[in-house]
Design a protein around this motif. Structure first.
Motif, PDB file in Angstrom:
ATOM      1  N   PRO A 132      38.444  31.396   6.878  1.00 30.49           N
ATOM      2  CA  PRO A 132      38.215  32.794   6.492  1.00 30.49           C
ATOM      3  C   PRO A 132      36.947  33.319   7.149  1.00 30.49           C
ATOM      4  N   PRO A 133      36.889  34.586   7.495  1.00 36.98           N
ATOM      5  CA  PRO A 133      35.734  35.115   8.243  1.00 36.98           C
ATOM      6  C   PRO A 133      34.398  34.897   7.549  1.00 36.98           C
ATOM      7  N   GLU A 134      34.406  34.885   6.205  1.00 41.14           N
ATOM      8  CA  GLU A 134      33.139  34.778   5.481  1.00 41.14           C
ATOM      9  C   GLU A 134      32.705  33.337   5.212  1.00 41.14           C
ATOM     10  N   LEU A 135      33.537  32.346   5.578  1.00 42.92           N
ATOM     11  CA  LEU A 135      33.243  30.952   5.252  1.00 42.92           C
ATOM     12  C   LEU A 135      32.614  30.241   6.441  1.00 42.92           C
ATOM     13  N   PRO A 136      31.373  29.751   6.322  1.00 40.75           N
ATOM     14  CA  PRO A 136      30.773  28.991   7.430  1.00 40.75           C
ATOM     15  C   PRO A 136      31.413  27.612   7.559  1.00 40.75           C
ATOM     16  N   GLY A 137      31.175  26.977   8.690  1.00 38.32           N
ATOM     17  CA  GLY A 137      31.746  25.655   8.932  1.00 38.32           C
ATOM     18  C   GLY A 137      30.704  24.662   9.388  1.00 38.32           C
ATOM     19  N   THR A 138      30.945  23.393   9.070  1.00 43.00           N
ATOM     20  CA  THR A 138      30.078  22.298   9.478  1.00 43.00           C
ATOM     21  C   THR A 138      30.900  21.280  10.250  1.00 43.00           C
ATOM     22  N   VAL A 139      30.481  20.986  11.468  1.00 42.11           N
ATOM     23  CA  VAL A 139      31.049  19.886  12.246  1.00 42.11           C
ATOM     24  C   VAL A 139      30.128  18.686  12.060  1.00 42.11           C
ATOM     25  N   MET A 140      30.691  17.551  11.685  1.00 42.17           N
ATOM     26  CA  MET A 140      29.866  16.353  11.508  1.00 42.17           C
ATOM     27  C   MET A 140      30.583  15.166  12.123  1.00 42.17           C
ATOM     28  N   LEU A 141      29.872  14.423  12.955  1.00 41.68           N
ATOM     29  CA  LEU A 141      30.525  13.291  13.590  1.00 41.68           C
ATOM     30  C   LEU A 141      29.533  12.185  13.911  1.00 41.68           C
ATOM     31  N   ASN A 142      30.086  10.994  13.910  1.00 33.44           N
ATOM     32  CA  ASN A 142      29.387   9.785  14.338  1.00 33.44           C
ATOM     33  C   ASN A 142      30.149   9.303  15.568  1.00 33.44           C
ATOM     34  N   PRO A 143      29.836   9.863  16.736  1.00 30.29           N
ATOM     35  CA  PRO A 143      30.661   9.584  17.921  1.00 30.29           C
ATOM     36  C   PRO A 143      30.468   8.165  18.410  1.00 30.29           C
ATOM     37  N   PRO A 144      31.391   7.673  19.227  1.00 29.75           N
ATOM     38  CA  PRO A 144      31.215   6.338  19.815  1.00 29.75           C
ATOM     39  C   PRO A 144      29.974   6.294  20.688  1.00 29.75           C
ATOM     40  N   TYR A 145      29.239   5.191  20.607  1.00 29.82           N
ATOM     41  CA  TYR A 145      28.158   4.966  21.547  1.00 29.82           C
ATOM     42  C   TYR A 145      28.100   3.493  21.882  1.00 29.82           C
ATOM     43  N   GLY A 146      27.359   3.166  22.927  1.00 30.21           N
ATOM     44  CA  GLY A 146      27.453   1.858  23.568  1.00 30.21           C
ATOM     45  C   GLY A 146      27.384   0.674  22.640  1.00 30.21           C
ATOM     46  N   GLU A 147      26.475   0.729  21.636  1.00 30.94           N
ATOM     47  CA  GLU A 147      26.336  -0.419  20.764  1.00 30.94           C
ATOM     48  C   GLU A 147      27.518  -0.579  19.831  1.00 30.94           C
ATOM     49  N   ARG A 148      28.323   0.491  19.653  1.00 32.56           N
ATOM     50  CA  ARG A 148      29.363   0.472  18.642  1.00 32.56           C
ATOM     51  C   ARG A 148      30.752   0.239  19.225  1.00 32.56           C
ATOM     52  N   ILE A 149      31.170   1.134  20.127  1.00 32.80           N
ATOM     53  CA  ILE A 149      32.574   1.123  20.531  1.00 32.80           C
ATOM     54  C   ILE A 149      32.733   1.977  21.780  1.00 32.80           C
ATOM     55  N   GLU A 150      33.756   1.743  22.542  1.00 28.48           N
ATOM     56  CA  GLU A 150      34.001   2.546  23.721  1.00 28.48           C
ATOM     57  C   GLU A 150      34.561   3.911  23.342  1.00 28.48           C
ATOM     58  N   VAL A 151      34.295   4.899  24.189  1.00 29.34           N
ATOM     59  CA  VAL A 151      34.801   6.246  23.964  1.00 29.34           C
ATOM     60  C   VAL A 151      36.227   6.339  24.483  1.00 29.34           C
ATOM     61  N   ALA A 152      37.094   6.984  23.715  1.00 24.93           N
ATOM     62  CA  ALA A 152      38.456   7.254  24.165  1.00 24.93           C
ATOM     63  C   ALA A 152      38.583   8.743  24.451  1.00 24.93           C
ATOM     64  N   GLY A 153      39.746   9.130  24.897  1.00 22.99           N
ATOM     65  CA  GLY A 153      39.982  10.546  25.136  1.00 22.99           C
ATOM     66  C   GLY A 153      39.830  10.891  26.601  1.00 22.99           C
ATOM     67  N   LYS A 154      39.495  12.175  26.864  1.00 19.42           N
ATOM     68  CA  LYS A 154      39.459  12.670  28.229  1.00 19.42           C
ATOM     69  C   LYS A 154      38.299  12.106  29.037  1.00 19.42           C
ATOM     70  N   ALA A 155      37.222  11.736  28.372  1.00 20.52           N
ATOM     71  CA  ALA A 155      36.131  11.101  29.108  1.00 20.52           C
ATOM     72  C   ALA A 155      36.589   9.736  29.613  1.00 20.52           C
ATOM     73  N   ALA A 156      36.118   9.370  30.784  1.00 17.59           N
ATOM     74  CA  ALA A 156      36.562   8.114  31.378  1.00 17.59           C
ATOM     75  C   ALA A 156      36.187   6.935  30.501  1.00 17.59           C
ATOM     76  N   ARG A 157      37.123   6.007  30.303  1.00 17.31           N
ATOM     77  CA  ARG A 157      36.851   4.826  29.494  1.00 17.31           C
ATOM     78  C   ARG A 157      35.992   3.857  30.300  1.00 17.31           C
ATOM     79  N   PRO A 158      34.904   3.356  29.689  1.00 17.85           N
ATOM     80  CA  PRO A 158      34.056   2.414  30.426  1.00 17.85           C
ATOM     81  C   PRO A 158      34.743   1.070  30.609  1.00 17.85           C
ATOM     82  N   SER A 159      34.229   0.315  31.544  1.00 15.32           N
ATOM     83  CA  SER A 159      34.779  -1.012  31.788  1.00 15.32           C
ATOM     84  C   SER A 159      34.284  -1.981  30.739  1.00 15.32           C
ATOM     85  N   ALA A 160      34.841  -3.198  30.741  1.00 17.10           N
ATOM     86  CA  ALA A 160      34.419  -4.207  29.782  1.00 17.10           C
ATOM     87  C   ALA A 160      32.961  -4.594  30.017  1.00 17.10           C
TER      88      ALA A 160
END
Length: 407
Positions: A305-333
């Motif tokens: 609704p136009p009057e309702l604000p929104g919050t995006v919250m994420l814990n994205p993949p990073y090197g120590e945790r896990i590889e990134v999937a999706g359109k970004a290139a997947r890193p090698s092993a």
């Protein structure tokens, strides 16, 4: 009876935990300490903390403390406690030890001396000694050794409080529920139109952030589905204490309500989405979360609704945790670092998809990269230090507005 408690939490969360305790136990004095919060409360308060705290890792009940120099001092410390008022020989126990600049050489031997003291005392008073159970003890004890002072606690929680009772399906690097709750608390997100508005996690994984948010929005207490170690101990195993615990659970159950804001989550992995949906079902919030498949770099912003604000919250993949999937290139092993173009492309997508909403969107990103704002070409309006296990991170806040950050 008043109990002296210490509630450990992740580093950086102490002030948030103080605020949470203030809401759960109004008027109770609390003291923030390194790595947690100390307070004194009665049995009803101890129960309310177990049922209602989202940020505490455990509730530790202090039973003894004194200066020490060697292991015999620890044995004497534990002998001061009347263990027959806590357990019988039919109960089991376990002793864990933590230390900060302790002069003792062996923490295992320190724990052994505490165990010996408990068993020797019960053998003298009851004619038998309890057994040790390293997995599910009735009496979990925690000995903390400082440079000069030793403190002995009963771990009233048993299993850590981040184990809410609903997570059975998880991915390679699951976010602890307590950390997800800390991210929401740091963002001031309370599940209302005025306090955070709608919530969306575009990299939801097994659904931890969205599920914690949905439980907050629905008024579902985090400990409502589970039992705790203190319920098996003699001071709390009486009919009166069981009735008090049931009243605390009933009060928490009475606060459950329908969510006031929409919550949505998406992930590029349909396997993880399946995990998230099943976890949400067990958590009682499947009706409150809109799950979708899709790449975080392509999926349009949720329609609000136009009057309702929104919050995006994420814990994205990073090197120590896990590889990134999706359109970004997947890193090698061999190279598990996040691809360098993922975050710039994510920021560009946000500018296209999220900046046209009249009430605005705010993004919160947890990352160990201290240069993340520069990589995203966004200006961080806040940086909150947080630890994801052993990984030092920052929770960054970005206001999603059209144009450049310099403008």
């Amino acid at each position: 009876m008043r109990w002296r408690l210490f509630l450990p939490c992740a580093a950086g969360v102490e002030a948030l935990l103080c605020d949470e305790i203030g809401r759960l136990l109004p008027g109770t004095p609390v003291q923030a300490r390194r790595g947690g919060v100390s307070l004194a409360t009665d049995s009803a308060g101890l129960m309310a903390l177990h049922i209602g705290s989202r940020l505490a890792q455990r509730v530790l009940l202090e039973v003894a403390g004194a200066d020490y120099r060697h292991e015999d001092d620890l044995y004497a410390l534990a002998r001061r406690v009347d263990w027959a008022t806590w357990i019988t020989p039919r109960h089991t126990l376990r002793v864990d030890t933590t230390a900060q600049r302790s002069p003792l050489r062996s923490l295992n031997f320190a724990a052994l001396r505490i165990k010996d003291a408990v068993c020797d005392q019960l053998r003298e008073t009851a004619g038998e000694r309890p057994n040790v159970d390293t997995r599910h003890p009735d009496l979990p004890l925690l000995l903390h050794l400082g440079p000069q002072r030793a403190t002995l606690y009963i771990d009233a929680s048993g299993e850590a409080l981040f184990k809410r009772g609903w997570r059975e399906d998880k991915g390679d690097a699951p976010l602890k529920e307590t950390l997800a709750a800390a991210m929401l608390a740091a963002a001031g997100w309370q599940g209302t139109p005025a306090e955070g508005g709608a919530l969306h996690d575009p990299c939801c994984g097994s659904g931890t952030i969205a599920i914690e948010a949905a439980q907050i929005a629905c008024g579902i207490a985090p400990g409502l589905q589970r039992r705790f170690a203190f319920e098996r101990l003699l001071p709390f195993a009486t009919p009166e204490m069981r009735a008090l615990m049931q009243r605390q659970r009933s009060l928490a159950q009475a606060r459950v309500h329908a969510p006031a804001v929409p919550i949505s989550a998406s992930d590029v992995s349909f396997r993880m989405l399946d995990f998230a949906r099943r976890n949400a079902q067990r958590a009682g919030v499947a009706h409150a979360i809109d799950f979708h498949g899709g790449d975080a770099l392509e999926r349009p912003a949720p329609v609000l609704p136009p009057e309702l604000p929104g919050t995006v919250m994420l814990n994205p993949p990073y090197g120590e945790r896990i590889e990134v999937a999706g359109k970004a290139a997947r890193p090698s092993a061999e190279d598990r670092d996040t691809p360098s173009d993922f975050f710039p492309r994510l920021a560009a997508h946000w500018k296209r998809a999220y900046t046209q909403h009249p009430a605005g969107w705010t993004a919160w990103v947890l990352s160990p990269d201290m240069k993340l704002p520069g990589a995203m070409r966004l200006k961080a309006s806040l940086r909150v230090p947080m630890w994801n296990g052993p990984i030092e991170c920052r929770l960054y806040r970005f206001e999603l507005v059209a144009g450049s950050a310099r403008d």
